[in-house]
Design a protein around this motif. Structure first.
Motif, PDB file in Angstrom:
ATOM      1  N   ARG A 205      21.758  32.531  29.031  1.00 33.26           N
ATOM      2  CA  ARG A 205      22.202  31.913  27.788  1.00 33.26           C
ATOM      3  C   ARG A 205      22.877  30.563  28.046  1.00 33.26           C
ATOM      4  N   THR A 206      23.502  30.486  29.209  1.00 35.51           N
ATOM      5  CA  THR A 206      24.194  29.240  29.516  1.00 35.51           C
ATOM      6  C   THR A 206      23.711  28.721  30.860  1.00 35.51           C
ATOM      7  N   ASN A 207      24.144  27.554  31.211  1.00 39.89           N
ATOM      8  CA  ASN A 207      23.915  27.006  32.545  1.00 39.89           C
ATOM      9  C   ASN A 207      22.456  26.988  32.962  1.00 39.89           C
ATOM     10  N   LEU A 208      21.608  26.574  32.074  1.00 37.59           N
ATOM     11  CA  LEU A 208      20.200  26.494  32.433  1.00 37.59           C
ATOM     12  C   LEU A 208      19.979  25.516  33.573  1.00 37.59           C
ATOM     13  N   GLU A 209      20.919  24.559  33.697  1.00 42.48           N
ATOM     14  CA  GLU A 209      20.715  23.549  34.741  1.00 42.48           C
ATOM     15  C   GLU A 209      21.186  24.021  36.113  1.00 42.48           C
ATOM     16  N   ALA A 210      21.936  25.163  36.161  1.00 39.31           N
ATOM     17  CA  ALA A 210      22.401  25.652  37.450  1.00 39.31           C
ATOM     18  C   ALA A 210      21.213  26.116  38.294  1.00 39.31           C
ATOM     19  N   PHE A 211      21.365  25.952  39.601  1.00 38.63           N
ATOM     20  CA  PHE A 211      20.319  26.348  40.536  1.00 38.63           C
ATOM     21  C   PHE A 211      20.220  27.863  40.562  1.00 38.63           C
ATOM     22  N   ASP A 212      18.995  28.387  40.362  1.00 41.20           N
ATOM     23  CA  ASP A 212      18.823  29.838  40.452  1.00 41.20           C
ATOM     24  C   ASP A 212      18.354  30.175  41.862  1.00 41.20           C
ATOM     25  N   GLU A 213      19.072  31.105  42.490  1.00 37.28           N
ATOM     26  CA  GLU A 213      18.806  31.409  43.894  1.00 37.28           C
ATOM     27  C   GLU A 213      17.496  32.155  44.083  1.00 37.28           C
ATOM     28  N   MET A 214      17.045  32.881  43.058  1.00 34.16           N
ATOM     29  CA  MET A 214      15.882  33.732  43.248  1.00 34.16           C
ATOM     30  C   MET A 214      14.587  33.099  42.745  1.00 34.16           C
TER      31      MET A 214
ATOM     32  N   ASP B 178      12.333  29.704  41.201  1.00 27.92           N
ATOM     33  CA  ASP B 178      12.247  28.266  40.967  1.00 27.92           C
ATOM     34  C   ASP B 178      12.074  28.060  39.456  1.00 27.92           C
ATOM     35  N   PRO B 179      12.126  26.820  38.995  1.00 24.84           N
ATOM     36  CA  PRO B 179      12.107  26.618  37.533  1.00 24.84           C
ATOM     37  C   PRO B 179      10.850  27.159  36.858  1.00 24.84           C
ATOM     38  N   GLN B 180       9.779  27.349  37.651  1.00 22.74           N
ATOM     39  CA  GLN B 180       8.551  27.885  37.053  1.00 22.74           C
ATOM     40  C   GLN B 180       8.528  29.408  37.059  1.00 22.74           C
ATOM     41  N   GLY B 181       9.586  29.999  37.565  1.00 20.75           N
ATOM     42  CA  GLY B 181       9.623  31.462  37.560  1.00 20.75           C
ATOM     43  C   GLY B 181       8.993  32.072  38.801  1.00 20.75           C
ATOM     44  N   ARG B 182       8.707  31.256  39.816  1.00 24.80           N
ATOM     45  CA  ARG B 182       8.162  31.810  41.061  1.00 24.80           C
ATOM     46  C   ARG B 182       9.318  32.179  41.981  1.00 24.80           C
ATOM     47  N   PRO B 183       9.170  33.326  42.625  1.00 23.08           N
ATOM     48  CA  PRO B 183      10.257  33.714  43.541  1.00 23.08           C
ATOM     49  C   PRO B 183      10.375  32.718  44.683  1.00 23.08           C
ATOM     50  N   ARG B 184      11.628  32.407  45.059  1.00 26.62           N
ATOM     51  CA  ARG B 184      11.852  31.502  46.182  1.00 26.62           C
ATOM     52  C   ARG B 184      11.552  32.227  47.487  1.00 26.62           C
ATOM     53  N   PRO B 185      11.482  31.445  48.614  1.00 28.24           N
ATOM     54  CA  PRO B 185      11.102  32.037  49.900  1.00 28.24           C
ATOM     55  C   PRO B 185      11.911  33.300  50.216  1.00 28.24           C
TER      56      PRO B 185
END
Lengths: 315, 505, 295
Positions: free
Chosen positions: B28-37, B39-46
């Motif tokens: 709901r908030t902080n859309l600009e914060a880096f998501d650890e899991m 990427d912005p396209q919804g793909r899991p990070r390494p």
């Protein structure tokens, strides 16, 4: 092993034993009153006398009545040896030992402590007998958990030393008080009241059934004294306590040095062990039971202060 | 390895998409914060593919049970902390979130190098300020900032720790900013705590999901106590081959007492209080039932102020009278050394990049957060003009106490902090608000009764041991702000923790 | 001029003391103005563990530890000190407004001698007092220091009963009197607020053979200020003068806490103790065997 840890173990065990003994004492004394409702208010005085709380009690109350004595004895914090004060002190020691106790034992002591903080006179409304017998069971549970979960090592030995020293002193005080304070009019000696009181003394030491196995239904001064002072097999006799105490101190001495000074024949430990192993009730009563019991208590205190100097003092 | 994992979970991407959609909806908030899991396209990070497929999606219905089991394990193990201010040291468990936080091998090797670089520079700084003081004379760090710091211990002058090791244990607080880069938020080089949770969290996860840990390739954290003991033994005077080490705790009421117990047991060393120790003939001893036993190295978890009443607070009952003169005479060593607090002061923090350049001749590998020292009138004017845009931190405190976060503070709080700054400007610093990263976290129960997973802010405290061979524990304490939108992760302020998996490849 | 100093500190404990740990600032400084020709420290009971070290301020401190129980502790410091005249430059004459142009530099470099300390807190009382004796723009800095100590001594009489070693500035200001330590702290407070770096000196004042009659002697305390062209320069507020050949420096610091002659911690069943200090400072004939380079 740190002296502070030994000190905490010793005192935790001692306070637990003291609290348990008091719970049993109150129960029996109350029972005795109910069974023998003479109605005399001074019937409570012996309880204060046995525990040595009389003077302190008198500072706060004029004439003891049942409720005041029960409260003072059970949860008065101004009384440093009320059951609640003992539980608090035991738990305070246990807290610093927490990482060395089994989690089950810590939990049991801590739960007992937390429950006891809620006590007020209302606990007796459900029945004094019920309250004290439940409490006694909880102390037995603490003892049982200790035995079932703690390794037998030098730490356990320090607990044993605390328990046994406290118990030996309490047994001797109990006998002394009966002899002194419960002694009824001369003509009653050997009578019903006297027998009932000796039975109560045995019950105070959880010894009634064990006693009967040895002496049958015959309850009299001499066999009771014989049993509570000199019996080698009963876990609340002074002799048993001293055997256990000596064995624990020997193990400690082997691990930490200094056993010779402690159980040397001339030391309080050596003298007390000799007196209790050779003693006979008839002879002791003949030459003065009170004097003998005083001697036992003095020697216990002497053992305590040697243990303190040798192992516990850390300043 | 990486691509194989991606291929393997490709068949499950059909499951990832709805998970991502739900999770994103919880953003709901902080859309600009880096998501650890993700990427912005919804793909899991390494590294996260397997955690996602084998844990989050496969066990979605079991999270409540898993979390309950975890809490019960912590309680049974007695993993608790005490909260200051609570009556008579009430104990709590540190809430645990079972969704692990991953750090890939490449990111980690950068972090590792950056952390060692940083702690080496801080150690060199301490040796300098308690010795020649060249960095002060050259004006690279303001002399008055150090000399007026309450953490500058004049008693430490002339006590040269073995091998010059002022810092043995450091805990460096890191956050990941919106651009995905780790930044240093705070250094802890006095008595950093939390490492016991790192080890216990892993133990619990190993019981809950043993295959997943193995399959993901998370590096082990269990050798930390042995490494710490090895570093402590290095400090032993005159290179004793089997030195006696003890851990000094303030006692059972301290908030980190569990950790003191845990570490002493894991290292197999005695856990002592001040009253267990005594200084005789400028040597240190502990009082045992068979007499005095010499202690060579003390791992102290007591602040300087309470360490020695001869030199510091005379009313301290927790410390050891005479310890300072024992250390000076070389009769024993302690870790960390006296006076390390002057290096982790929040105002000194601003000069840490300069220290790294000055002592090591290197560029800092991990950046710090831009910091305004409010003792500087120009900076103060600028910050006070837009107070609600900054995070205000007291320089002396730690543990998140006294921190005011401008954007979320009330007008009253802002007015109070303004007054405090104006009264004692040198006691405060200001930093711009960092959008610290978020991580999927169990946030409660969803409408369907299952666990709801939502982004929550996290930070990271890795632990550095600066012995003869500096090493970083491959893992660390990931703290998570359990309240939605909250940026404060401290355990004393309602934070929880996660297991941190540093991947081996 | 050579002085012989015997400084004995005697503690008597009501109940035996044990685990006693002390730090003593008793060895006179070696500096361009004085030479320590001989120094000896004797401690009773025997068996005390003694280590000498140099503290942050360069003082030579003795760490004295006694573990077993003892009823009394006696520390006797004996020194032979040669006081050399004519060192240290004459402070340049400088008006305050000029002096203030370097204020920022001085604040950074000598901050520890310009800020509040435990015994010299910048309290409201001190600020008021400073306001009454603040410097004038065209006043010479050295004259200002002299005026300050004069002002302090005009306001506050020498009185041993009003304060003790732990008294803070506010207590002196309230009490209206004090001893050398108090005058030193008060002077430090005023001069620091004026922006003049100032430090505390503990030491001895040798009797003036011309005027003083032999009698009881006590340890002394004064201040040093950092003055343009002269470096650290001593002023004795108690005696309203610059320091001279009779002032023997023992320890310096930010205030009394850094230069306490004997400070320590011990355990005891009863907390009470009594302390007695015996001090003897007297001129000694210059022993030829020392052969010092006096010109």
């Amino acid at each position: 092993m740190l002296r502070r840890i030994a000190d905490h173990l010793f005192w935790m065990a001692r306070y637990l034993e003291r609290a348990e003994w008091r719970a049993r004492l109150a129960d029996v004394n109350y029972h005795l009153l109910v069974e023998n409702p003479t109605g005399e208010p001074q019937s409570w005085a012996p309880l204060l006398a046995i525990t040595g709380d009389g003077e302190l009690f008198a500072e706060y109350h004029d004439a003891p009545n049942e409720a005041q004595v029960l409260d003072f004895f059970t949860f008065e914090l101004r009384n440093p040896s009320s059951i609640l004060s003992c539980i608090n002190a035991a738990r305070e020691n246990a807290r610093s030992l927490r990482h060395r106790l089994s989690s089950e034992l810590w939990l049991e002591i801590n739960t007992l402590y937390l429950d006891s903080q809620q006590w007020s006179h209302a606990v007796f409304e459900q029945g004094v007998y019920g309250f004290f017998s439940e409490l006694r069971n909880r102390f037995h549970r603490v003892g049982g958990i200790s035995h079932a979960t703690l390794p037998r090592d030098i730490e356990f030995d320090f607990m044993t030393v605390g328990t046994m020293l406290e118990r030996a002193e309490n047994v001797s005080r109990l006998l002394d008080s009966k002899y002194h304070y419960l002694l009824p009019r001369l003509e009653d000696v050997g009578g019903t009241v006297d027998r009932m009181q000796w039975a109560a003394v045995l019950r105070s030491a959880s010894a009634l059934e064990a006693y009967r196995r040895v002496y049958g239904n015959q309850i009299a001064v001499e066999p009771v004294v014989e049993f509570l002072l000199f019996d080698a097999g009963f876990p609340r006799s002074a002799r048993f306590c001293i055997d256990e105490l000596e064995a624990a101190l020997e193990r400690i001495g082997r691990a930490a040095g200094g056993s010779r000074e402690i159980s040397d024949a001339a030391s309080p430990m050596g003298r007390l062990a000799a007196a209790l192993r050779a003693g006979k009730a008839g002879a002791v009563i003949g030459s003065g039971l009170h004097e003998f019991l005083m001697e036992v208590q003095d020697l216990c205190a002497g053992i305590g202060s040697i243990i303190f100097d040798k192992y516990l003092r850390f300043e | 390895m990486q691509s194989a994992a991606m291929v393997q979970s490709a068949g499950e991407l059909g499951n990832v998409a709805p998970f991502w959609a739900l999770y994103r909806a919880a953003h709901r908030t902080n859309l600009e914060a880096f998501d650890e899991m993700f990427d912005p396209q919804g793909r899991p990070r390494p590294g996260y593919s397997r955690v996602l497929a084998d844990f989050l999606i496969a066990h979605a219905d079991r999270f409540d049970e898993i979390r309950t089991r975890a809490d019960r394990m912590f309680l049974n193990e007695g993993v608790t902390f005490n909260v200051y201010g609570d009556s008579a040291g009430a104990e709590r468990i540190f809430p645990f979130d079972p969704i692990p936080r991953l750090i890939d091998a490449q990111t980690w090797s950068q972090l590792e190098a950056g952390l060692i670089q940083r702690v080496r520079a801080l150690n060199a700084f301490l040796a300098d300020v308690y010795g020649e003081g060249t960095i002060l004379k050259e004006g690279i760090v303001p002399n008055d900032l150090i000399k007026t710091s309450p953490q500058f211990r004049r008693a430490a002058a002339g006590i040269i720790p073995p091998h010059g090791a002022y810092i043995t244990v450091a805990g460096i607080d890191l956050v990941r900013a919106a651009d995905g880069r780790f930044h240093v938020l705070e250094d802890n080089v006095r008595t950093p705590s939390g490492v016991s949770y790192v080890i216990k969290n892993r133990l619990v996860m190993t019981r809950l999901v043993p295959e997943l840990i193995r399959a993901t390739g998370a590096r082990s954290v269990e050798h930390y106590p042995a490494d710490l003991l090895a570093c402590l033994c290095e400090l032993a005077p005159s290179g004793k081959s089997r030195p006696t080490v003890a851990l000094l705790t303030p006692g059972a009421y301290n908030s980190a007492f569990f950790e003191h117990v845990f570490l002493s047991q894991q290292m197999g060393v005695e856990l002592v209080e001040g009253r267990d120790l005594v200084c005789v003939d400028h040597k240190l001893y502990m009082k045992t039932v068979d007499g005095l036993r010499q202690v060579d190295v003390l791992y102290r978890r007591i602040d300087d102020d309470f360490l020695d009443p001869v030199v510091f607070r005379p009313d301290s009952m927790l410390g050891v009278p005479g310890l300072t003169s024992v250390l000076r005479a070389g009769g024993a060593a302690i870790a960390n050394a006296i006076g390390t607090g002057v290096a982790d002061d929040k105002a000194v923090y601003a000069y840490t990049p300069a220290m790294i350049r000055y002592y090591l001749g290197e560029e800092p590998i991990i950046p710090i957060v831009e910091t305004c020292l409010l003792r500087d009138p120009d900076a103060r004017r600028m910050v006070l003009r837009e107070l609600d845009r900054y995070v205000i931190k007291p320089t002396g405190a730690s543990g998140g106490y006294g921190v005011v976060i401008g954007p979320s503070a009330s007008d009253r709080e802002l007015a109070q902090v303004r007054e405090r700054i104006e009264r004692a400007p040198a006691d405060y610093i200001a930093q711009p608000v960092v959008q610290i990263s978020v991580h999927p976290t169990i946030a409660g129960r969803g409408a369907d009764g299952g666990a709801q997973i939502a982004p929550r802010h996290i930070d990271f405290r890795p632990f550095v041991l600066l012995g003869a061979r500096p090493r970083v524990l491959p893992g660390g304490l990931t703290r998570v702000a359990l309240r939605e939108g909250s940026l404060i992760v401290n355990s004393s302020q309602g934070g929880g923790s996660k297991d941190t998996w540093v991947l081996s490849s | 001029m050579v002085f012989r100093v015997r400084h004995a500190t005697h503690f008597q404990y009501q109940a035996p003391a044990y685990e006693s740990h002390n730090e003593a600032h008793l060895r006179p400084c070696d500096d361009p103005s004085q030479l320590v020709l001989a120094f000896d420290l004797k401690v009773a009971p025997q068996g005390a563990s003694i280590r000498e070290f140099r503290d942050y301020f360069g003082n030579r401190v003795h760490s004295i530890s006694i573990y077993p129980p003892h009823d009394a502790l006696t520390i006797v410091a004996s020194s032979l000190v040669e006081r050399l005249p004519g060192f240290g430059g004459q402070p340049a004459s400088m008006r305050f407004e000029r002096y203030l142009t370097d204020d920022a530099v001085r604040t950074r470099k000598h901050c520890e001698y310009l800020t509040a300390t435990r015994y010299v807190p910048f309290s409201d009382r001190l600020r008021k007092f400073f306001w009454m004796s603040r410097p004038r723009k065209n006043e010479d800095v050295v004259e200002y220091v002299m005026r300050t100590i004069g002002f302090i001594r005009d306001q506050f009489g020498y009185d041993t009963g009003k304060t003790d070693v732990h008294s803070s500035l506010d207590e002196i200001l309230r009490a209206g009197g004090g001893v050398c330590q108090d005058f030193a702290h008060l002077t430090l407070g005023v001069l620091r607020l004026a922006g003049i770096p100032s430090r505390y000196v503990s030491g001895y004042l040798a009797p003036d053979p011309g005027t003083d009659t032999p009698g009881e002697q006590a340890t002394h305390a004064w201040v040093e200020t950092l003055l343009p062209g002269a470096g650290w320069t001593g002023f004795d507020p108690t005696n309203r003068c610059r320091t001279d050949i009779r002032h023997i420096r023992v320890a310096i610091g930010r205030d009394y806490a850094d230069a306490t002659p004997v400070r320590g911690v011990y355990r005891s069943a009863a907390g009470q103790n009594t302390m007695r200090v015996d001090l003897e400072v007297c001129p000694a004939p210059m022993a030829p065997s020392f052969g010092q380079s006096q010109q």
